[in-house]
Design a protein around this motif. Structure first.
Motif, PDB file in Angstrom:
ATOM      1  N   UNK A   1      37.818   3.528 -21.391  1.00 44.73           N
ATOM      2  CA  UNK A   1      38.883   3.466 -22.046  1.00 44.73           C
ATOM      3  C   UNK A   1      38.538   2.163 -23.081  1.00 44.73           C
ATOM      4  N   UNK A   2      39.559   2.265 -23.976  1.00 46.66           N
ATOM      5  CA  UNK A   2      39.756   1.383 -25.199  1.00 46.66           C
ATOM      6  C   UNK A   2      41.117   0.476 -24.898  1.00 46.66           C
ATOM      7  N   UNK A   3      41.103  -0.580 -25.583  1.00 47.04           N
ATOM      8  CA  UNK A   3      42.380  -1.461 -25.342  1.00 47.04           C
ATOM      9  C   UNK A   3      42.715  -2.185 -26.603  1.00 47.04           C
TER      10      UNK A   3
ATOM     11  N   UNK B   1      39.564  -7.674 -21.228  1.00 46.10           N
ATOM     12  CA  UNK B   1      39.080  -6.792 -22.030  1.00 46.10           C
ATOM     13  C   UNK B   1      37.737  -6.004 -21.858  1.00 46.10           C
ATOM     14  N   UNK B   2      36.849  -7.237 -21.776  1.00 51.38           N
ATOM     15  CA  UNK B   2      35.471  -6.681 -21.639  1.00 51.38           C
ATOM     16  C   UNK B   2      35.156  -6.095 -20.242  1.00 51.38           C
ATOM     17  N   UNK B   3      35.902  -6.647 -19.375  1.00 49.91           N
ATOM     18  CA  UNK B   3      35.700  -5.955 -17.869  1.00 49.91           C
ATOM     19  C   UNK B   3      36.362  -4.739 -17.863  1.00 49.91           C
ATOM     20  N   UNK B   4      37.411  -4.500 -18.260  1.00 50.07           N
ATOM     21  CA  UNK B   4      38.134  -3.275 -18.466  1.00 50.07           C
ATOM     22  C   UNK B   4      37.283  -2.280 -19.185  1.00 50.07           C
ATOM     23  N   UNK B   5      36.925  -2.694 -20.402  1.00 52.90           N
ATOM     24  CA  UNK B   5      36.313  -1.422 -21.036  1.00 52.90           C
ATOM     25  C   UNK B   5      34.893  -1.196 -20.640  1.00 52.90           C
ATOM     26  N   UNK B   6      34.309  -2.167 -20.042  1.00 55.04           N
ATOM     27  CA  UNK B   6      33.197  -1.745 -19.367  1.00 55.04           C
ATOM     28  C   UNK B   6      33.139  -1.197 -17.888  1.00 55.04           C
ATOM     29  N   UNK B   7      34.403  -1.408 -17.534  1.00 50.48           N
ATOM     30  CA  UNK B   7      34.745  -0.526 -16.194  1.00 50.48           C
ATOM     31  C   UNK B   7      33.809  -1.625 -15.164  1.00 50.48           C
ATOM     32  N   UNK B   8      33.697  -2.840 -15.308  1.00 49.44           N
ATOM     33  CA  UNK B   8      32.908  -3.894 -14.422  1.00 49.44           C
ATOM     34  C   UNK B   8      34.251  -4.142 -13.487  1.00 49.44           C
ATOM     35  N   UNK B   9      34.507  -3.411 -12.380  1.00 50.91           N
ATOM     36  CA  UNK B   9      35.341  -3.808 -11.374  1.00 50.91           C
ATOM     37  C   UNK B   9      35.251  -5.065 -10.581  1.00 50.91           C
ATOM     38  N   UNK B  10      33.992  -5.559 -10.423  1.00 49.84           N
ATOM     39  CA  UNK B  10      33.507  -6.813  -9.746  1.00 49.84           C
ATOM     40  C   UNK B  10      34.167  -7.851 -10.688  1.00 49.84           C
ATOM     41  N   UNK B  11      33.547  -7.950 -11.848  1.00 46.70           N
ATOM     42  CA  UNK B  11      34.322  -8.989 -12.861  1.00 46.70           C
ATOM     43  C   UNK B  11      35.799  -8.992 -12.983  1.00 46.70           C
ATOM     44  N   UNK B  12      36.457  -7.653 -13.020  1.00 47.35           N
ATOM     45  CA  UNK B  12      37.929  -7.572 -13.069  1.00 47.35           C
ATOM     46  C   UNK B  12      38.364  -8.349 -11.950  1.00 47.35           C
TER      47      UNK B  12
END
Length: 315
Positions: free
Chosen positions: A254-256, A204-215
């Motif tokens: 985005x929000x989840x 959730x944190x990676x998606x909402x911050x759009x941190x694609x490396x973390x994702x």
């Protein structure tokens, strides 16, 4: 007597969903079953258990619905993986093409035995339900009744008006077909599992911050991303994150909101709008060995968000 019939609605919904691969068709089938049962109560003389009688009606309803229907599938069943640099996901295909998600609460009411919920989640996983669609309808019914619901061969033979030998033969063929499909094993949603809870929090944190490396770090090297009703699907962290950085970049910000679908962790995704966030997709996660192995994003939000009790807008 109406209350007696309604008590079976959740388990009949699960049965019809496994048979049909669609939450919406399953609800239609169960409603048809209830109507037929109500109309036939005067003729029901208790020669069989009420549960068996309802399953006979539900099975006949499902077999009729499946007569001539095409097999539902996942995008991964219909073609090779695409490129993360694709500029178009393909034209949407009709709802009846796809194996769809179902909310856990439609299958297990709040008062359900936790042990029954845990056991049942395994048999409604997206991969398993999609694999069931490879079976001929009567084989599908036999396998579900025998191996998911633990009916005896004699009980199934009575329900299907066939012989025990016929049931055993159908079960053997169904097992052989499933062995060739080999649905991947994934972990059910387990809120008490601290490792899974931590993985979902990082997602959730990676998606909402759009941190694609973390994702990408959360994805298995063979992870897949699919987006019914469009046919494009992707394999591997590189293509998944390339898509999200490129054509799928509208998901940034985005929000989840968490839900549970098919016994799996899931999220309602809301993309930024002029004011607040509007529905975009229902994301169902498949997890194995501490990594995300599947991201199925279902885009039919008009029906799915209502089905899952998700709001039509978030701030």
């Amino acid at each position: 007597m109406v209350e007696d019939l309604e008590a079976y609605r959740p388990e009949l919904t699960g049965y019809c969903y496994r048979m049909l691969g669609s939450a919406f068709e399953a609800e239609d089938a169960v409603q048809d079953t209830m109507i037929r049962a109500w109309r036939g109560l005067d003729g029901f003389e208790g020669r069989s258990a009420l549960r068996s009688w309802l399953y006979r009606i539900a099975t006949n309803v499902c077999l009729t619905m499946l007569d001539g229907a095409q097999r539902r599938a996942r995008p991964m069943d219909l073609g090779p993986a695409g490129s993360g640099h694709a500029t178009h996901p393909g034209e949407p295909r009709p709802e009846q093409v796809w194996t769809g998600p179902i909310p856990d609460q439609r299958l297990w009411p709040d008062h359900s035995d936790p042990a029954d919920v845990i056991a049942g989640r395994e048999s409604v996983r997206l991969a398993f339900v999609a694999a069931l669609q490879h079976l001929a309808p009567r084989q599908r019914a036999v396998l579900i009744l025998r191996e998911v619901l633990a009916w005896s061969a004699q009980e199934v033979a009575t329900l299907l008006d066939t012989s025990v030998a016929g049931v055993n033969s159908a079960l053997q063929r169904a097992r052989a077909t499933l062995a060739t499909v080999n649905p991947a094993a994934t972990e059910p949603h387990c809120p008490e599992d601290e490792h899974q809870k931590a993985l979902l929090s990082r997602y959730v944190q990676a998606f909402e911050s759009y941190d694609l490396v973390a994702l990408a770090s959360l994805l298995h090297e063979e992870a897949t991303l699919s987006m019914p009703p469009v046919p494009l699907w992707l394999r591997g962290p590189a293509d998944i994150t390339a898509w999200m950085a490129g054509t799928g970049n509208g998901c940034r910000g985005s929000r989840l909101l968490p839900v549970t679908a098919n016994g799996l962790p899931a999220f309602g995704q809301y993309r930024p709008a002029a004011v607040g966030h509007d529905p975009w997709g229902l994301i169902v996660l498949e997890i194995a060995d501490g990594q995300i192995v599947g991201l199925a994003s279902f885009l039919d939000t008009d029906r799915l968000f209502s089905l899952f009790g998700l709001p039509s807008h978030v701030d």
